[in-house]
Design a protein around this motif. Structure first.
Motif, PDB file in Angstrom:
ATOM      1  N   PRO A 103       0.830  -1.206   0.000  1.00 30.57           N
ATOM      2  CA  PRO A 103       0.000   0.000   0.000  1.00 30.57           C
ATOM      3  C   PRO A 103       0.869   1.262   0.000  1.00 30.57           C
ATOM      4  O   PRO A 103       1.825   1.346   0.778  1.00 30.57           O
ATOM      5  N   PRO A 104       0.570   2.213  -0.875  1.00 31.78           N
ATOM      6  CA  PRO A 104       1.426   3.397  -1.011  1.00 31.78           C
ATOM      7  C   PRO A 104       1.721   4.122   0.298  1.00 31.78           C
ATOM      8  O   PRO A 104       2.875   4.533   0.530  1.00 31.78           O
ATOM      9  N   ASP A 105       0.705   4.291   1.157  1.00 22.28           N
ATOM     10  CA  ASP A 105       0.945   5.000   2.411  1.00 22.28           C
ATOM     11  C   ASP A 105       1.919   4.231   3.307  1.00 22.28           C
ATOM     12  O   ASP A 105       2.814   4.822   3.926  1.00 22.28           O
ATOM     13  N   ALA A 106       1.751   2.925   3.366  1.00 22.73           N
ATOM     14  CA  ALA A 106       2.632   2.096   4.188  1.00 22.73           C
ATOM     15  C   ALA A 106       4.055   2.090   3.630  1.00 22.73           C
ATOM     16  O   ALA A 106       5.036   2.141   4.381  1.00 22.73           O
ATOM     17  N   LEU A 107       4.155   2.060   2.302  1.00 22.63           N
ATOM     18  CA  LEU A 107       5.471   2.071   1.665  1.00 22.63           C
ATOM     19  C   LEU A 107       6.189   3.391   1.934  1.00 22.63           C
ATOM     20  O   LEU A 107       7.385   3.410   2.246  1.00 22.63           O
ATOM     21  N   ALA A 108       5.444   4.489   1.821  1.00 27.57           N
ATOM     22  CA  ALA A 108       6.045   5.807   2.062  1.00 27.57           C
ATOM     23  C   ALA A 108       6.505   5.945   3.515  1.00 27.57           C
ATOM     24  O   ALA A 108       7.582   6.490   3.789  1.00 27.57           O
ATOM     25  N   ALA A 109       5.703   5.446   4.435  1.00 29.23           N
ATOM     26  CA  ALA A 109       6.073   5.513   5.847  1.00 29.23           C
ATOM     27  C   ALA A 109       7.313   4.675   6.136  1.00 29.23           C
ATOM     28  O   ALA A 109       8.207   5.094   6.894  1.00 29.23           O
ATOM     29  N   LEU A 110       7.375   3.497   5.513  1.00 29.39           N
ATOM     30  CA  LEU A 110       8.540   2.632   5.689  1.00 29.39           C
ATOM     31  C   LEU A 110       9.789   3.305   5.122  1.00 29.39           C
ATOM     32  O   LEU A 110      10.856   3.298   5.749  1.00 29.39           O
ATOM     33  N   ARG A 111       9.652   3.896   3.955  1.00 30.49           N
ATOM     34  CA  ARG A 111      10.795   4.582   3.339  1.00 30.49           C
ATOM     35  C   ARG A 111      11.287   5.716   4.223  1.00 30.49           C
ATOM     36  O   ARG A 111      12.497   5.925   4.379  1.00 30.49           O
ATOM     37  N   ASP A 112      10.377   6.466   4.800  1.00 31.69           N
ATOM     38  CA  ASP A 112      10.763   7.585   5.670  1.00 31.69           C
ATOM     39  C   ASP A 112      11.536   7.091   6.897  1.00 31.69           C
ATOM     40  O   ASP A 112      12.453   7.769   7.376  1.00 31.69           O
TER      41      ASP A 112
END
Length: 287
Positions: A103-112
């Motif tokens: 999921p894009p939101d989860a991926l972005a949070a993980l990347r951060d």
């Protein structure tokens, strides 16, 4: 004359001085060009430092000033280490993430969480000015460097030493393929790659194949190392199982390729390699 020994060089000592000063002078010219994009500038500056350090490793046993000059080059490189165009971890993360679904939101949070910005930032102009000052000082000293030994005698010990170090690093990485171990193996492979390039002219047709194989091995190890660092960064992330599994799968494939090529490439003893290359050197110099 380029990053290679030339038949026009009157001695190995003069060749080392020439090659080093050409690389350092090239960096000073790059630094004086206001039109050069910063990412391209830093990339070329780092390459010139790596080439010069590899050159010195080739003559290390016959160069009393090695420790001083290698340290100076290392410190000059560190001045610009934070000015790279792209963060390797971020690039590797994005590359692997593009081949899985999350999921894009989860991926972005993980990347951060994984790809954290460097603390404090850097003053690019100040770092580049410091780098310029450092390499100018090294270039001035290079004209007086003293290398003991003549001809291939000045190169043989360093060539064998670097070859043996690469073999040892390969064995260590095969036993424990951490990011640091793969990084060290790649560094030692790159040293030998540069040494082979320096000696290209002793028999260009034969050396070109050797150089190409070393380059492939180095690049394969670089990609595997980047994945190993990503896997290590993800180890405590509960929601990164798919990303970590994909990275591990790709790393395993690269490691298998690197092991096969490495075992073939380093199958010869250092003494055998230097004996062959000395023979080619002698014929080249006599022609």
């Amino acid at each position: 004359m380029g990053f290679t020994f030339s038949a026009k060089d009157k001695s190995t000592e003069k060749a080392v001085r020439r090659i080093a000063r050409e690389r350092l002078d090239a960096s000073q010219a790059l630094l004086a060009d206001p039109k050069l994009p910063r990412d391209a500038l830093v990339h070329e500056l780092r390459k010139n430092i790596k080439k010069t350090r590899a050159l010195l490793r080739l003559v290390r046993p016959h160069f009393k000033g090695y420790e001083r000059e290698n340290a100076a080059l290392r410190d000059a490189a560190r001045l610009i280490s934070d000015l790279r165009d792209a963060d390797v971890l971020a690039t590797t993360f994005d590359d692997v993430a593009s081949r899985i679904y999350m999921p894009p939101d989860a991926l972005a949070a993980l990347r951060d969480r994984i790809v954290r910005p460097r603390a404090g930032g850097t003053d690019a102009d100040k770092e580049l000015a410091g780098h310029a000052e450092s390499i100018a000082a090294i270039a001035r000293r290079a004209k007086d460097w003293k290398i003991s030994g003549a001809g291939f005698d000045a190169l043989e010990d360093g060539l064998e030493r670097s070859w043996t170090a690469a073999r040892k690093a390969m064995n260590a990485a095969e036993n424990d393929p951490t990011g640091e171990a793969l990084h060290l193996w790649r560094k030692r492979v790159k040293d030998h790659w540069y040494h082979a390039r320096l000696l290209t002219r002793i028999w260009p047709e034969m050396m070109s194949h050797h150089i190409a194989a070393a380059d492939i091995l180095g690049e394969t190890l670089g990609d595997a190392r980047d994945l190993a660092y990503l896997i290590e960064a993800l180890k405590d992330e509960a929601d990164a199982a798919d990303l970590r599994a994909r990275a591990a799968e790709e790393e395993a494939r690269l490691l298998a390729d690197a092991r096969t090529l490495g075992e073939l490439f380093f199958s010869e003893r250092a003494s055998g390699l230097s004996r062959r290359w000395r023979g080619w050197w002698d014929i080249w110099r006599a022609s």
